[in-house]
Structures are given as structure tokens and as C-alpha cells.
Design a protein around this motif. Structure first.
Motif, PDB file in Angstrom:
ATOM      1  N   SER A  78       6.214   9.906   1.055  1.00 52.87           N
ATOM      2  CA  SER A  78       5.856  10.815  -0.023  1.00 52.87           C
ATOM      3  C   SER A  78       4.434  11.331   0.178  1.00 52.87           C
ATOM      4  O   SER A  78       3.652  10.781   0.954  1.00 52.87           O
ATOM      5  CB  SER A  78       5.995  10.114  -1.380  1.00 52.87           C
ATOM      6  N   SER A  79       4.113  12.388  -0.530  1.00 52.03           N
ATOM      7  CA  SER A  79       2.883  13.129  -0.253  1.00 52.03           C
ATOM      8  C   SER A  79       1.698  12.733  -1.118  1.00 52.03           C
ATOM      9  O   SER A  79       0.648  13.377  -1.049  1.00 52.03           O
ATOM     10  CB  SER A  79       3.139  14.631  -0.441  1.00 52.03           C
ATOM     11  N   HIS A  80       1.826  11.686  -1.935  1.00 57.11           N
ATOM     12  CA  HIS A  80       0.685  11.325  -2.776  1.00 57.11           C
ATOM     13  C   HIS A  80      -0.446  10.781  -1.904  1.00 57.11           C
ATOM     14  O   HIS A  80      -0.234   9.867  -1.110  1.00 57.11           O
ATOM     15  CB  HIS A  80       1.073  10.297  -3.835  1.00 57.11           C
ATOM     16  N   PRO A  81      -1.657  11.315  -2.043  1.00 58.00           N
ATOM     17  CA  PRO A  81      -2.740  10.956  -1.124  1.00 58.00           C
ATOM     18  C   PRO A  81      -3.291   9.546  -1.295  1.00 58.00           C
ATOM     19  O   PRO A  81      -4.038   9.075  -0.438  1.00 58.00           O
ATOM     20  CB  PRO A  81      -3.821  11.999  -1.435  1.00 58.00           C
ATOM     21  N   ALA A  82      -2.942   8.857  -2.387  1.00 59.30           N
ATOM     22  CA  ALA A  82      -3.424   7.496  -2.593  1.00 59.30           C
ATOM     23  C   ALA A  82      -2.308   6.496  -2.832  1.00 59.30           C
ATOM     24  O   ALA A  82      -2.469   5.308  -2.562  1.00 59.30           O
ATOM     25  CB  ALA A  82      -4.409   7.445  -3.770  1.00 59.30           C
ATOM     26  N   ARG A  83      -1.152   6.946  -3.349  1.00 59.90           N
ATOM     27  CA  ARG A  83      -0.099   6.029  -3.788  1.00 59.90           C
ATOM     28  C   ARG A  83       1.264   6.381  -3.195  1.00 59.90           C
ATOM     29  O   ARG A  83       2.294   6.319  -3.866  1.00 59.90           O
ATOM     30  CB  ARG A  83      -0.001   6.042  -5.318  1.00 59.90           C
ATOM     31  N   SER A  84       1.300   6.705  -1.940  1.00 62.98           N
ATOM     32  CA  SER A  84       2.557   7.121  -1.308  1.00 62.98           C
ATOM     33  C   SER A  84       3.486   5.933  -1.086  1.00 62.98           C
ATOM     34  O   SER A  84       3.081   4.769  -1.102  1.00 62.98           O
ATOM     35  CB  SER A  84       2.281   7.810   0.027  1.00 62.98           C
ATOM     36  N   VAL A  85       4.756   6.259  -0.873  1.00 61.61           N
ATOM     37  CA  VAL A  85       5.755   5.292  -0.425  1.00 61.61           C
ATOM     38  C   VAL A  85       6.417   5.847   0.825  1.00 61.61           C
ATOM     39  O   VAL A  85       6.329   7.042   1.124  1.00 61.61           O
ATOM     40  CB  VAL A  85       6.836   5.023  -1.500  1.00 61.61           C
ATOM     41  N   CYS A  86       7.076   4.969   1.578  1.00 61.24           N
ATOM     42  CA  CYS A  86       7.869   5.403   2.720  1.00 61.24           C
ATOM     43  C   CYS A  86       9.286   4.883   2.528  1.00 61.24           C
ATOM     44  O   CYS A  86       9.508   3.885   1.835  1.00 61.24           O
ATOM     45  CB  CYS A  86       7.279   4.908   4.040  1.00 61.24           C
TER      46      CYS A  86
END
Length: 271
Positions: free
Chosen positions: A124-132
Motif C-alpha cells: 500500500s502507498s501510505h508513507p508511514a503505515r503501509s502493509v504488503c
């Protein structure tokens, strides 16, 4: 000369057996949190753990793990506690912008970092809290991760809820259970807000973006987890030295939201 060790030897078959005994289902979409070192000596390391997880959920399943980069927040939040305050301006201007394909996760463990780079994995594209995630629903879980909706209803965690997914804790406690943050969003309590800054790439240029979100609080997650274990009759499965817990996310989040409402309800002045 052989040396004695108190670390048990763990094979892929041991992890697979433990996952199935704990209740991980074939075809499940699961949010997994793992500490590889807690098991003992895992033959093949993080690669073995990922292969075991993907084998259990199978081709119709999806494996999701945290890929957070929380140091890509303003140093005033405390994430750069080892660096002197005099460096903060330089950190703000020079911390690498988030690149989903390149930026390594921070503190999420070797298994999560292995999944981030796994063939076909999405992030995911969240710059601090992404997931894969990898598997059938990886695209759905990781797309359009809104800056302000970090753990809410349309976040990856919220989308797992819509898929009626599972939560898996492998050698970690409830303080690492991201799904409780979704319960925080849904619970009725006096939610504090936080303004955050992160560096991203926009049209090839580094840019700091600002976004508002609730200030999550994991200080009572261990107590919540203890009560959930008792309420739901969770019995962890031991693989090597690691406890494995697996349960359906939806009833857990619903129960946790009620627990948080009760335990964090705003106290009137003078009470």
C-alpha cells in the motif's frame, strides 16, 4: 565438536502443522504478525516462514503483513529519539521519500520484510503505515491507502474486515496486533487527533505532506488481549518457543471496540 543449544530446530513442516492446529484456514485472507527469532532456529529463516504461510492459505488465500516506515514521520513525534534535536531540520529536509517499491520496512521483522520483496507482492502507498500482501486479494487490500485513514474502515485493516479475514500472531503479543487499531477507530471514546508529516514522491520530486488522523494508543493492548483470550477461549499453539494464535478478525474487532469503549470512556470532571 557439537555445541549444546536451547534453541529448538524448526522445519517448514513444523510451522505448517502449528498454523493449521491454531486454526489458519485454507483460502483465508490473514493479517499476520511474526517474530522469527521467537521460534528458535528456523531452517531457512524468513523464506521458510513465508513458504509455510502461503502453503497453508493456498492459492485462494491472501497473506498480509505490516510494512510500516514509521520513521518517515516528523521527528517531533519522537520517532527519531536517538538523534539530537539539532538534527531535526536536516531530517525534515532529507529523510528519503517513501517509495513503495524500494523503501524497506522498519522494525516489522524479517518475515514481513521477506513478504514485502516476495514475487508478486503488493504494497500500500501510505508513507508511514503501509502493509504488503500476496495472494488472491492482495490488490484489493493494498490499493488507495488514504493518508488519514491509516487503520480505519477503508484502510487495508478495514478491508480485511470486509473480507471476513483472520488475525495471526506468531511469536508476538497483542501489542503487535494492528487489527486493534481498527477497533480504536470504531469504539466510542474521546479520540485524540494527531497531525502528521511524511515525505513522498510526487511527479518525481520529494515533497512533505501533512495529514490528520486519530492518535492511536497501544498502551492497553496487552490487557485487552488477555481479556480476549479468556473471553474467546484462545489456546495458543506452541511451535518451538513461539506461541501461535489465530482467530477470525471480525468478531475480534467487534469485541475489542466494545472493550475499548468501556475501558477508555471519557471520565467526567470530578469523577
Amino acid at each position: 565438536m557439537s555445541e549444546k543449544t536451547d534453541r529448538p530446530l524448526i522445519l517448514k513442516e513444523d510451522i505448517i502443522a502449528g498454523l493449521r492446529k491454531a486454526g489458519l484456514k485454507a483460502g483465508a485472507s490473514v493479517f499476520a504478525h511474526a517474530s522469527l527469532s521467537s521460534f528458535g532456529f528456523v531452517m531457512g529463516g524468513a523464506e521458510t516462514a513465508i513458504r509455510a504461510l502461503l502453503e497453508v492459505v493456498g492459492p485462494e488465500g491472501t497473506l498480509m503483513m505490516p510494512a510500516q516506515t514509521w520513521k518517515n514521520l516528523d521527528p517531533e513525534t519522537g520517532v527519531h529519539w536517538l538523534e539530537p534535536e539539532a538534527w531535526w531540520p536536516a531530517i525534515r529536509e532529507n529523510w528519503p521519500a517513501f517509495d513503495p517499491a524500494v523503501t524497506p520496512s522498519i522494525g516489522m521483522g524479517a518475515v514481513a520484510e521477506m513478504l514485502r520483496t516476495w514475487p508478486g507482492s503488493r504494497r500500500s502507498s501510505h508513507p508511514a503505515r503501509s502493509v504488503c500482501a500476496a495472494g488472491k486479494h492482495a490488490a484489493y487490500l493494498t490499493e488507495n491507502h488514504d493518508l488519514s485513514d491509516i487503520f480505519g474502515d477503508d484502510s487495508p485493516t478495514g478491508r480485511l474486515y470486509k473480507l471476513d479475514g483472520q488475525v495471526l500472531l506468531m511469536g508476538v503479543g497483542y501489542d503487535k496486533n494492528t487489527s486493534i487499531h481498527l477497533a480504536e477507530y470504531r469504539a466510542d471514546w474521546d479520540k485524540p487527533m494527531s497531525r502528521e508529516w511524511s515525505a513522498v514522491y510526487r511527479e518525481g520530486k520529494r515533497e512533505r505532506v501533512c495529514y490528520d488522523t486519530i492518535a492511536v494508543d497501544d498502551s492497553d493492548f496487552v490487557a485487552l488481549g488477555k481479556d480476549w483470550d479468556s473471553f474467546a477461549g484462545i489456546r495458543p499453539v506452541l511451535v518451538g518457543n513461539a506461541e501461535i494464535r489465530c482467530f477470525d478478525q471480525r468478531p475480534f474487532v467487534d469485541w475489542s471496540a466494545r472493550w475499548i469503549t468501556e475501558h477508555r470512556k471519557k471520565t467526567a470532571p470530578g469523577e
